[in-house]
Design a protein around this motif. Structure first.
Motif, PDB file in Angstrom:
ATOM      1  N   HIS A   1      16.384  43.047  13.714  1.00  0.00           N
ATOM      2  CA  HIS A   1      17.593  42.471  13.116  1.00  0.00           C
ATOM      3  C   HIS A   1      17.634  42.626  11.596  1.00  0.00           C
ATOM      4  O   HIS A   1      18.607  42.185  10.967  1.00  0.00           O
ATOM      5  N   CYS A   2      16.602  43.232  10.995  1.00  0.00           N
ATOM      6  CA  CYS A   2      16.587  43.316   9.528  1.00  0.00           C
ATOM      7  C   CYS A   2      16.062  44.658   9.021  1.00  0.00           C
ATOM      8  O   CYS A   2      15.545  44.731   7.901  1.00  0.00           O
ATOM      9  N   ASP A   3      16.189  45.709   9.827  1.00  0.00           N
ATOM     10  CA  ASP A   3      15.676  47.010   9.388  1.00  0.00           C
ATOM     11  C   ASP A   3      16.737  47.869   8.707  1.00  0.00           C
ATOM     12  O   ASP A   3      16.442  48.969   8.240  1.00  0.00           O
ATOM     13  N   THR A   4      17.991  47.383   8.640  1.00  0.00           N
ATOM     14  CA  THR A   4      19.038  48.052   7.861  1.00  0.00           C
ATOM     15  C   THR A   4      19.875  46.983   7.167  1.00  0.00           C
ATOM     16  O   THR A   4      19.957  45.839   7.629  1.00  0.00           O
ATOM     17  N   LEU A   5      20.519  47.364   6.074  1.00  0.00           N
ATOM     18  CA  LEU A   5      21.365  46.409   5.357  1.00  0.00           C
ATOM     19  C   LEU A   5      22.544  45.970   6.216  1.00  0.00           C
ATOM     20  O   LEU A   5      22.987  44.822   6.140  1.00  0.00           O
ATOM     21  N   ALA A   6      23.050  46.880   7.034  1.00  0.00           N
ATOM     22  CA  ALA A   6      24.186  46.538   7.890  1.00  0.00           C
ATOM     23  C   ALA A   6      23.824  45.414   8.855  1.00  0.00           C
ATOM     24  O   ALA A   6      24.615  44.493   9.089  1.00  0.00           O
ATOM     25  N   LYS A   7      22.615  45.456   9.417  1.00  0.00           N
ATOM     26  CA  LYS A   7      22.186  44.406  10.342  1.00  0.00           C
ATOM     27  C   LYS A   7      21.966  43.081   9.616  1.00  0.00           C
ATOM     28  O   LYS A   7      22.169  42.012  10.190  1.00  0.00           O
ATOM     29  N   CYS A   8      21.562  43.149   8.356  1.00  0.00           N
ATOM     30  CA  CYS A   8      21.293  41.922   7.593  1.00  0.00           C
ATOM     31  C   CYS A   8      22.554  41.104   7.342  1.00  0.00           C
ATOM     32  O   CYS A   8      22.481  39.887   7.153  1.00  0.00           O
ATOM     33  N   THR A   9      23.713  41.766   7.330  1.00  0.00           N
ATOM     34  CA  THR A   9      24.953  41.033   7.082  1.00  0.00           C
ATOM     35  C   THR A   9      25.259  40.035   8.189  1.00  0.00           C
ATOM     36  O   THR A   9      26.027  39.094   7.984  1.00  0.00           O
ATOM     37  N   ALA A  10      24.653  40.219   9.369  1.00  0.00           N
ATOM     38  CA  ALA A  10      24.933  39.329  10.498  1.00  0.00           C
ATOM     39  C   ALA A  10      24.282  37.965  10.337  1.00  0.00           C
ATOM     40  O   ALA A  10      24.709  36.994  10.962  1.00  0.00           O
ATOM     41  N   TRP A  11      23.249  37.865   9.486  1.00  0.00           N
ATOM     42  CA  TRP A  11      22.513  36.599   9.398  1.00  0.00           C
ATOM     43  C   TRP A  11      22.254  36.095   7.982  1.00  0.00           C
ATOM     44  O   TRP A  11      21.917  34.924   7.790  1.00  0.00           O
ATOM     45  N   LYS A  12      22.416  36.937   6.959  1.00  0.00           N
ATOM     46  CA  LYS A  12      21.944  36.555   5.630  1.00  0.00           C
ATOM     47  C   LYS A  12      22.681  35.357   5.029  1.00  0.00           C
ATOM     48  O   LYS A  12      22.118  34.648   4.187  1.00  0.00           O
ATOM     49  N   ASN A  13      23.920  35.101   5.451  1.00  0.00           N
ATOM     50  CA  ASN A  13      24.676  33.977   4.888  1.00  0.00           C
ATOM     51  C   ASN A  13      24.843  32.815   5.866  1.00  0.00           C
ATOM     52  O   ASN A  13      25.666  31.926   5.641  1.00  0.00           O
ATOM     53  N   LEU A  14      24.062  32.826   6.940  1.00  0.00           N
ATOM     54  CA  LEU A  14      24.172  31.743   7.917  1.00  0.00           C
ATOM     55  C   LEU A  14      23.652  30.428   7.340  1.00  0.00           C
ATOM     56  O   LEU A  14      22.693  30.418   6.567  1.00  0.00           O
ATOM     57  N   PRO A  15      24.238  29.301   7.729  1.00  0.00           N
ATOM     58  CA  PRO A  15      23.667  28.004   7.350  1.00  0.00           C
ATOM     59  C   PRO A  15      22.259  27.874   7.923  1.00  0.00           C
ATOM     60  O   PRO A  15      21.917  28.514   8.929  1.00  0.00           O
ATOM     61  N   GLU A  16      21.467  27.040   7.299  1.00  0.00           N
ATOM     62  CA  GLU A  16      20.062  26.893   7.681  1.00  0.00           C
ATOM     63  C   GLU A  16      19.877  26.597   9.163  1.00  0.00           C
ATOM     64  O   GLU A  16      19.093  27.260   9.856  1.00  0.00           O
ATOM     65  N   ALA A  17      20.584  25.608   9.657  1.00  0.00           N
ATOM     66  CA  ALA A  17      20.395  25.198  11.049  1.00  0.00           C
ATOM     67  C   ALA A  17      20.767  26.320  12.013  1.00  0.00           C
ATOM     68  O   ALA A  17      20.073  26.555  13.016  1.00  0.00           O
TER      69      ALA A  17
END
Length: 251
Positions: A174-190
């Motif tokens: 889920h974090c091996d490309t920048l495109a995939k990181c957009t799915a989770w990087k701004n999620l709330p903590e919980a």
């Protein structure tokens, strides 16, 4: 050069401070040498207009040449070998290599004058380990390889998690490309922990409440019999410690 105590003219072009005493000395030496040569008609064939030679202008020319052209040439000649970090997870290593590659590619798309200077880094197939072997004081738990974390003593794990437990990244897929990181990087903590973090955290063995309590009793001098698997250091390591807790968020 020798009269100023220098073996050679060698400004620090790879540093970050042109105004350091060392670099100012080299700057004044170069400018004064140029001025003496001009007065002695050393550049007569170039028909230099002496009335146009101002100190401020010479300083600008000097810094432009030294900290742009010479610095770039020196940087390209220096190769930095990336060292391995004992205990660091391969997921974290690959994540930062991916960010480095994206940053370099983005920098190359800029026009020449807007590009930032980059050191030439090489990631060898068999890197040497860093000499910095002390445990990090504050890093997400998934900075460590799970197999490495699970070999730490209970006391080490208690001390490291006293301020809370942080999970920075989801699983590698889920974090091996920048495109995939957009799915989770701004999620709330919980939400991050529910969707990604708890699965990552499950790989790491945490001290039980019973183990924490026994170590605290030992630190307070109330219990002299402690399982040797729990600790390998003395009572001072847990002075004033309180059980850790809480879950962190993604970064």
């Amino acid at each position: 050069v020798a009269t100023l105590g220098l073996e050679m003219w060698n400004p620090d072009v790879l540093g970050t401070d042109p105004n350091s005493m060392y670099n100012i000395l080299h700057e004044q030496l170069a400018i004064q040498t140029f001025q003496h040569l001009v007065v002695a008609h050393g550049y007569a064939h170039m028909r230099i207009n002496l009335s146009k030679i101002k100190l401020s202008l010479l300083q600008r020319f000097y810094r432009s040449y030294v900290y742009s052209r010479i610095s770039a040439a020196a940087s390209s000649a220096v190769i930095f070998h990336i060292k391995g970090k004992p205990g660091q997870s391969t997921k974290v290593t690959k994540f930062f290599r991916m960010l480095d590659g994206d940053r370099v590619a983005s920098n190359l798309r800029l026009k020449g004058k807007n590009r930032k200077m980059e050191h030439h880094r090489v990631d060898p197939e068999t890197p040497k380990d860093s000499t910095l072997t002390a445990m990090l004081e504050a890093a997400p738990i998934d900075w460590f390889e799970p197999e490495v974390w699970n070999t730490f003593t209970v006391q080490e794990r208690v001390e490291y998690t006293m301020g809370g437990i942080k999970v920075a990244l989801p699983f590698e897929e889920h974090c091996d490309t920048l495109a995939k990181c957009t799915a989770w990087k701004n999620l709330p903590e919980a939400e991050f922990m529910e969707r990604y973090g708890n699965d990552v955290l499950a790989q790491y063995q945490m001290p039980t409440e019973a183990e924490k309590a026994q170590l605290l009793r030992y630190a307070a001098g109330e219990d002299d019999e402690v399982d040797p698997m729990l600790m390998q250091v003395d009572r001072e390591g847990l002075g004033g410690a309180a059980p850790g807790g809480g879950e962190g968020s993604g970064v």
